[in-house]
Design a protein around this motif. Sequence first.
Motif, PDB file in Angstrom:
ATOM      1  N   ASP A 158      29.126  43.436  40.479  1.00 10.01           N
ATOM      2  CA  ASP A 158      28.209  43.241  39.970  1.00 10.01           C
ATOM      3  C   ASP A 158      28.340  44.725  38.442  1.00 10.01           C
ATOM      4  O   ASP A 158      27.824  44.912  37.974  1.00 10.01           O
ATOM      5  CB  ASP A 158      26.445  44.675  40.511  1.00 10.01           C
ATOM      6  N   ILE A 159      29.303  45.137  39.529  1.00  9.88           N
ATOM      7  CA  ILE A 159      29.470  46.227  38.289  1.00  9.88           C
ATOM      8  C   ILE A 159      31.452  45.730  37.056  1.00  9.88           C
ATOM      9  O   ILE A 159      30.441  46.317  35.540  1.00  9.88           O
ATOM     10  CB  ILE A 159      30.445  47.320  38.827  1.00  9.88           C
ATOM     11  N   VAL A 160      31.580  44.672  37.641  1.00  8.78           N
ATOM     12  CA  VAL A 160      32.347  44.597  36.656  1.00  8.78           C
ATOM     13  C   VAL A 160      32.075  43.848  36.060  1.00  8.78           C
ATOM     14  O   VAL A 160      32.158  42.880  34.314  1.00  8.78           O
ATOM     15  CB  VAL A 160      33.325  43.428  37.081  1.00  8.78           C
ATOM     16  N   ASP A 161      30.015  42.230  36.851  1.00 12.23           N
ATOM     17  CA  ASP A 161      29.947  42.229  35.329  1.00 12.23           C
ATOM     18  C   ASP A 161      28.914  42.773  33.846  1.00 12.23           C
ATOM     19  O   ASP A 161      28.913  42.540  32.630  1.00 12.23           O
ATOM     20  CB  ASP A 161      28.348  41.532  35.937  1.00 12.23           C
ATOM     21  N   ARG A 162      28.308  43.805  34.380  1.00 10.26           N
ATOM     22  CA  ARG A 162      28.032  44.534  33.637  1.00 10.26           C
ATOM     23  C   ARG A 162      29.047  44.710  32.693  1.00 10.26           C
ATOM     24  O   ARG A 162      28.681  45.903  31.276  1.00 10.26           O
ATOM     25  CB  ARG A 162      27.351  46.316  34.789  1.00 10.26           C
ATOM     26  N   ALA A 163      30.272  45.527  32.929  1.00 14.48           N
ATOM     27  CA  ALA A 163      31.483  45.826  31.986  1.00 14.48           C
ATOM     28  C   ALA A 163      32.176  44.355  31.259  1.00 14.48           C
ATOM     29  O   ALA A 163      32.576  44.654  29.949  1.00 14.48           O
ATOM     30  CB  ALA A 163      32.517  46.484  33.032  1.00 14.48           C
ATOM     31  N   GLY A 164      31.447  43.507  31.140  1.00 11.73           N
ATOM     32  CA  GLY A 164      32.215  42.241  30.876  1.00 11.73           C
ATOM     33  C   GLY A 164      33.126  42.754  31.304  1.00 11.73           C
ATOM     34  O   GLY A 164      34.303  41.552  30.252  1.00 11.73           O
ATOM     35  N   VAL A 165      33.481  42.511  32.165  1.00 14.33           N
ATOM     36  CA  VAL A 165      35.740  42.324  32.731  1.00 14.33           C
ATOM     37  C   VAL A 165      35.103  41.198  33.462  1.00 14.33           C
ATOM     38  O   VAL A 165      33.943  41.038  34.706  1.00 14.33           O
ATOM     39  CB  VAL A 165      35.616  43.965  33.162  1.00 14.33           C
ATOM     40  N   GLY A 166      35.795  40.224  33.538  1.00  8.72           N
ATOM     41  CA  GLY A 166      36.689  39.330  34.573  1.00  8.72           C
ATOM     42  C   GLY A 166      37.748  40.253  35.482  1.00  8.72           C
ATOM     43  O   GLY A 166      38.213  40.194  35.353  1.00  8.72           O
ATOM     44  N   PRO A 167      37.685  39.007  37.300  1.00  2.00           N
ATOM     45  CA  PRO A 167      38.489  38.698  37.194  1.00  2.00           C
ATOM     46  C   PRO A 167      39.870  39.486  37.487  1.00  2.00           C
ATOM     47  O   PRO A 167      40.828  39.927  37.526  1.00  2.00           O
ATOM     48  CB  PRO A 167      38.196  37.992  39.219  1.00  2.00           C
ATOM     49  N   GLU A 168      40.440  38.113  36.298  1.00  5.18           N
ATOM     50  CA  GLU A 168      41.601  37.887  36.021  1.00  5.18           C
ATOM     51  C   GLU A 168      42.186  39.410  35.046  1.00  5.18           C
ATOM     52  O   GLU A 168      43.221  39.492  35.199  1.00  5.18           O
ATOM     53  CB  GLU A 168      41.996  36.730  34.543  1.00  5.18           C
ATOM     54  N   ASP A 169      40.997  39.901  34.235  1.00  6.09           N
ATOM     55  CA  ASP A 169      41.358  41.126  33.233  1.00  6.09           C
ATOM     56  C   ASP A 169      41.868  42.358  34.856  1.00  6.09           C
ATOM     57  O   ASP A 169      43.180  43.348  34.035  1.00  6.09           O
ATOM     58  CB  ASP A 169      40.326  41.323  32.967  1.00  6.09           C
ATOM     59  N   LEU A 170      41.693  41.791  35.656  1.00  5.45           N
ATOM     60  CA  LEU A 170      42.085  43.190  37.005  1.00  5.45           C
ATOM     61  C   LEU A 170      43.760  42.333  37.575  1.00  5.45           C
ATOM     62  O   LEU A 170      43.846  43.621  37.985  1.00  5.45           O
ATOM     63  CB  LEU A 170      40.776  43.298  38.032  1.00  5.45           C
ATOM     64  N   THR A 171      43.410  41.946  37.393  1.00  5.00           N
ATOM     65  CA  THR A 171      44.508  40.738  38.230  1.00  5.00           C
ATOM     66  C   THR A 171      46.210  40.428  37.335  1.00  5.00           C
ATOM     67  O   THR A 171      46.913  40.900  38.473  1.00  5.00           O
ATOM     68  CB  THR A 171      44.754  39.969  38.566  1.00  5.00           C
ATOM     69  N   ARG A 172      45.420  40.399  35.926  1.00  6.99           N
ATOM     70  CA  ARG A 172      46.706  40.343  35.213  1.00  6.99           C
ATOM     71  C   ARG A 172      48.186  40.755  35.612  1.00  6.99           C
ATOM     72  O   ARG A 172      49.070  40.209  35.111  1.00  6.99           O
ATOM     73  CB  ARG A 172      46.175  39.626  34.173  1.00  6.99           C
ATOM     74  N   ALA A 292      40.176  39.783  45.617  1.00 13.30           N
ATOM     75  CA  ALA A 292      41.255  38.889  44.717  1.00 13.30           C
ATOM     76  C   ALA A 292      42.699  39.384  45.418  1.00 13.30           C
ATOM     77  O   ALA A 292      42.645  40.016  45.782  1.00 13.30           O
ATOM     78  CB  ALA A 292      41.261  39.065  43.538  1.00 13.30           C
ATOM     79  N   SER A 293      43.667  38.710  45.172  1.00 12.30           N
ATOM     80  CA  SER A 293      45.429  39.370  45.159  1.00 12.30           C
ATOM     81  C   SER A 293      45.650  40.694  44.149  1.00 12.30           C
ATOM     82  O   SER A 293      44.525  41.030  43.317  1.00 12.30           O
ATOM     83  CB  SER A 293      46.149  38.716  44.022  1.00 12.30           C
ATOM     84  N   LEU A 294      46.404  41.409  44.620  1.00 12.56           N
ATOM     85  CA  LEU A 294      46.574  42.975  44.195  1.00 12.56           C
ATOM     86  C   LEU A 294      47.538  42.669  42.737  1.00 12.56           C
ATOM     87  O   LEU A 294      47.249  41.215  41.950  1.00 12.56           O
ATOM     88  CB  LEU A 294      47.661  43.536  44.565  1.00 12.56           C
ATOM     89  N   PRO A 295      46.370  43.920  41.896  1.00 14.97           N
ATOM     90  CA  PRO A 295      47.187  43.608  40.211  1.00 14.97           C
ATOM     91  C   PRO A 295      48.626  43.351  40.241  1.00 14.97           C
ATOM     92  O   PRO A 295      49.637  43.580  41.119  1.00 14.97           O
ATOM     93  CB  PRO A 295      46.019  45.008  39.661  1.00 14.97           C
ATOM     94  N   GLY A 296      48.687  42.652  39.132  1.00 12.33           N
ATOM     95  CA  GLY A 296      50.291  42.185  38.687  1.00 12.33           C
ATOM     96  C   GLY A 296      50.663  40.974  39.440  1.00 12.33           C
ATOM     97  O   GLY A 296      52.334  41.631  39.653  1.00 12.33           O
ATOM     98  N   GLY A 297      50.514  41.202  40.834  1.00 13.19           N
ATOM     99  CA  GLY A 297      51.184  40.118  41.671  1.00 13.19           C
ATOM    100  C   GLY A 297      52.525  41.209  42.486  1.00 13.19           C
ATOM    101  O   GLY A 297      53.041  40.015  43.115  1.00 13.19           O
ATOM    102  N   ALA A 298      51.686  41.620  43.021  1.00  7.95           N
ATOM    103  CA  ALA A 298      52.005  42.046  44.020  1.00  7.95           C
ATOM    104  C   ALA A 298      51.796  41.456  44.689  1.00  7.95           C
ATOM    105  O   ALA A 298      50.385  41.682  45.342  1.00  7.95           O
ATOM    106  CB  ALA A 298      51.986  44.178  43.589  1.00  7.95           C
ATOM    107  N   HIS A 299      52.129  42.103  46.310  1.00  7.17           N
ATOM    108  CA  HIS A 299      51.908  41.926  47.613  1.00  7.17           C
ATOM    109  C   HIS A 299      52.282  42.738  48.746  1.00  7.17           C
ATOM    110  O   HIS A 299      53.271  43.381  48.720  1.00  7.17           O
ATOM    111  CB  HIS A 299      52.745  40.664  47.644  1.00  7.17           C
TER     112      HIS A 299
END
Length: 427
Positions: A158-172, A292-299
């Motif tokens: 709900d928060i990222v939707d209000r901000a206009g942010v997608g999951p890919e923006d958080l993880t890329r 989602a997976s951690l940002p930047g492909g981190a594991h």
Amino acid sequence: MKHPKLIRRRTWLAGMALPALPSLIVVPARAQPAEVLTVAAFPLVDEIARTAIPAWRAMHPDVELRILMRQYVDHHTAMTTSLSTAVGLPDVMALESSYVGRFAQGGGLEDLRQPPYGVEAHRARVVPYAYDQAIARNGAVVAMPTDIGPGTMLYRQDIVDRAGVGPEDLTRSWDSYVAAGERIKARTGAYLIANAQEIKDILIADGLRPGEGLYFDVDSRVLVNSPRFERAFEVALRARQLGLDAKVQAWSNDWGAGFKQGRLATELSGAWLVGQLNSFVAPETKGLWRAASLPGGAHSAYGGTFYAIPRKSAPQRKRLAWDFIQLMTLDPQQQLQAFKRYDAFPALRDVHADPFFSEPVEFLAGQRARLLWRDDALRITAMPVHKQNKFAEEVVQTELDKVLRGQKTIKTALADAEQLLALRAKR
């Protein structure tokens, strides 16, 4: 492993009131027992062990199972003392992942490669990084993993939707993650993350090669004054300077309130946190979160539990101890039961094809997140644990705090950390 400072599934238990004496849970046999097997554990692990009692009785009806439970900190302190003095040793001890490497170097644990154990025959059945985490420098396998903590990013849909942010923006990438945090803060007022330290915790482990240490190399050379740590400090500092972290510590009252009140947009933690949020931290937020997976492909790994056999425990019960460990770690039914009841993500890969992994997770609005966590777990790299890792963890944490408060530059902080750790590296 795991990154030792990353939030652990049971860290919150360490802050609870600790009993003066351990609690002893005795599981009586139906007849006079010929033997008594003692298992030392900490909270939740003791409960999981108790669920295996019927199966244990079927295997060994004349062996009484005694589960000695202490709170998290007390347990590991007691095990440290017992291993060094050979007094009060249990037949089996449960260990949180950050302790396995330290205990391995002391030589106090059985090498499970040797008879009657033969652990190497089961290596392919276990998540690779978890098995590798228990390998000592001399090649000994000193413990068997039972549950793991694959890292994940949880975010409020709900928060990222209000901000206009997608999951890919958080993880890329991490830069994209921070940029998304700026949009979230500007458009919703929510913080990106509870504390910038969480970013540092992941990034200092990002890009490590198999067998490469976190703070020290195999020759005890200090690794903290390096581009890897500089990058981690830089991203954490940028998040702080942009006002993106709430400056609250995990498992504090403010941390819990941040989830309940919608003031935290993401959290970087172990997959087990979903169960904690659902059960007691913020159950009222059910359906609002996604994984989602951690940002930047981190594991990264966030905790995990192992079983080990003290080398100086009673010789006549070694085989019984191994039977118990195999029941808890290699029996698919026990592993799946622990996952369903206690969110103990199975280290046993035999279980990973079970239909339960494909079931929707209600707290995550029906997302089939267990499949994501299962796949990410296979990409985690084990890190050898140096005997001074705990000290190094505290030093680096303190130095980052000084950077975040504007008291030191990154270069000065890392140089100071390097100098301090060099004095302790070979003690």
